[in-house]
Scaffold this motif. Structure first.
Motif, short mmCIF file in Angstrom:
data_model
loop_
_atom_site.label_atom_id
_atom_site.label_comp_id
_atom_site.label_asym_id
_atom_site.label_seq_id
_atom_site.Cartn_x
_atom_site.Cartn_y
_atom_site.Cartn_z
N ALA A 57 0.81 -1.13 -0.03
CA ALA A 57 0.15 0.00 0.00
C ALA A 57 0.78 1.30 -0.03
O ALA A 57 0.53 2.28 -0.78
CB ALA A 57 -0.95 -0.21 1.19
N PHE A 58 1.95 1.09 0.77
CA PHE A 58 2.69 2.46 0.88
C PHE A 58 3.60 2.52 -0.62
O PHE A 58 3.71 3.76 -1.18
CB PHE A 58 3.75 2.07 1.87
N ARG A 59 3.78 1.55 -1.12
CA ARG A 59 4.48 1.79 -2.44
C ARG A 59 3.52 2.28 -3.43
O ARG A 59 3.85 3.17 -4.39
CB ARG A 59 4.88 0.17 -2.96
N THR A 65 3.21 9.61 -6.03
CA THR A 65 3.64 10.91 -5.56
C THR A 65 4.58 11.46 -6.73
O THR A 65 5.58 10.62 -7.10
CB THR A 65 4.54 10.78 -4.10
N THR A 66 4.61 12.68 -6.91
CA THR A 66 5.44 13.30 -7.86
C THR A 66 6.41 14.01 -7.32
O THR A 66 7.75 13.97 -7.78
CB THR A 66 4.72 14.37 -8.86
N ALA A 112 11.28 -2.12 -3.80
CA ALA A 112 10.62 -1.78 -5.46
C ALA A 112 10.53 -0.38 -5.09
O ALA A 112 10.18 0.19 -6.54
CB ALA A 112 9.09 -2.46 -5.38
N ARG A 113 10.41 0.49 -4.19
CA ARG A 113 10.00 1.76 -4.31
C ARG A 113 11.25 2.44 -5.27
O ARG A 113 11.04 3.57 -5.82
CB ARG A 113 10.15 2.60 -3.04
N ALA A 114 12.30 1.84 -5.09
CA ALA A 114 13.48 2.66 -5.76
C ALA A 114 13.40 2.76 -7.18
O ALA A 114 14.05 3.64 -7.79
CB ALA A 114 14.85 1.66 -5.69
N GLN A 115 12.51 1.89 -8.06
CA GLN A 115 12.27 2.26 -9.17
C GLN A 115 11.52 3.54 -9.62
O GLN A 115 11.74 4.10 -10.97
CB GLN A 115 11.26 1.03 -9.65
N TYR A 116 11.20 4.08 -8.75
CA TYR A 116 10.35 5.49 -9.26
C TYR A 116 11.39 6.73 -8.88
O TYR A 116 11.04 7.64 -9.33
CB TYR A 116 9.12 5.55 -7.82
#
Length: 233
Positions: A57-59, A65-66, A112-116
């Motif tokens: 959910a946090f991902r 988020t921009t 997986a958040r690093a991809q953003y």
């Protein structure tokens, strides 16, 4: 020159002259788009289903988020954590709260958040306390690769990474770690769990970030602190 909290060639993230008023009084809550992205305060309840769903959910919030401003005083910011580091951190969380130990699933979602970072026009300005480089998460075998990742991240596009030296004079007390999502939503984490803030208090966190930033170093100075930590790990 120290980076600022606004973003070049983009609409400014915020106006420092804006009064501290509840913006929801005269207009729809601009954080509404994020409202269902993560569990609301009180981690023990959502964590009963495991860290995997919470981190997933946090991902989704991170994906939506921009522009992001973040501060982490003593552990590595989640988007930059290596998989072993994330597993160790989440293991400590579930041990404290006595919740299901699905740390592998939660850690996979977290990293997986690093991809953003650097994608889709997203911008991140993150401050780490120097203690982040020293906190013993998982021992040297975990910390060395994590520090090397931070060293590399200093040159990543879309990311401005500052470190607040341990002996730097502070303009505000350190406080808890927090993240500001698209100017309008703050996520705060601590022993008590997570807290989502979307009211007039968001301005307080913008001010805290500005004051913390005054003590941060960037570029070669930040790299030197990471290198020093590596030499002693």
């Amino acid at each position: 020159m120290r980076p600022t909290a606004t973003f070049t060639n983009l609409t400014p993230v915020r106006n420092k002259e804006r009064p501290m008023t509840d913006r929801t009084a005269s207009a729809p809550d601009p954080a509404a788009a994020h409202a269902s992205a993560v569990p609301q305060p009180d981690w023990p309840a959502p964590l009963q289903s495991g860290t995997g769903p919470v981190q997933a959910a946090f991902r989704r919030l991170v994906e939506s988020t921009t522009h992001y401003l973040g501060y982490s005083p003593n552990i590595v910011w989640g988007n930059l954590q290596t998989l072993p580091y994330a597993e160790e951190v989440l293991r400590l969380v579930v041990d404290l709260h006595g919740t299901p130990r699905d740390v592998e699933a939660g850690a996979a979602e977290r990293v997986a958040r690093a991809q953003y970072i650097g994608s889709g026009g997203r911008t991140y300005h993150v401050l780490l306390g120097e203690q982040t480089l020293l906190t013993g998460i998982g021992g040297p075998g975990v910390m060395r690769p994590q520090l090397e990742r931070l060293h590399d991240a200093l040159s990543w596009p879309g990311l401005t990474l500052g470190i607040i030296p341990a002996r730097a004079r502070l303009a505000v007390y350190p406080g808890d770690g927090f993240g500001i999502h698209d100017e309008t939503r703050v996520e705060v984490e601590g022993f008590r769990g997570g807290e989502t803030i979307t009211d007039h208090r968001v301005e307080l966190f913008h001010r805290a970030f500005d004051l913390l930033q005054q003590s941060a170093v960037y570029g070669d100075e930040a790299r030197a602190l990471i290198t020093q930590a590596l030499q002693h790990t």
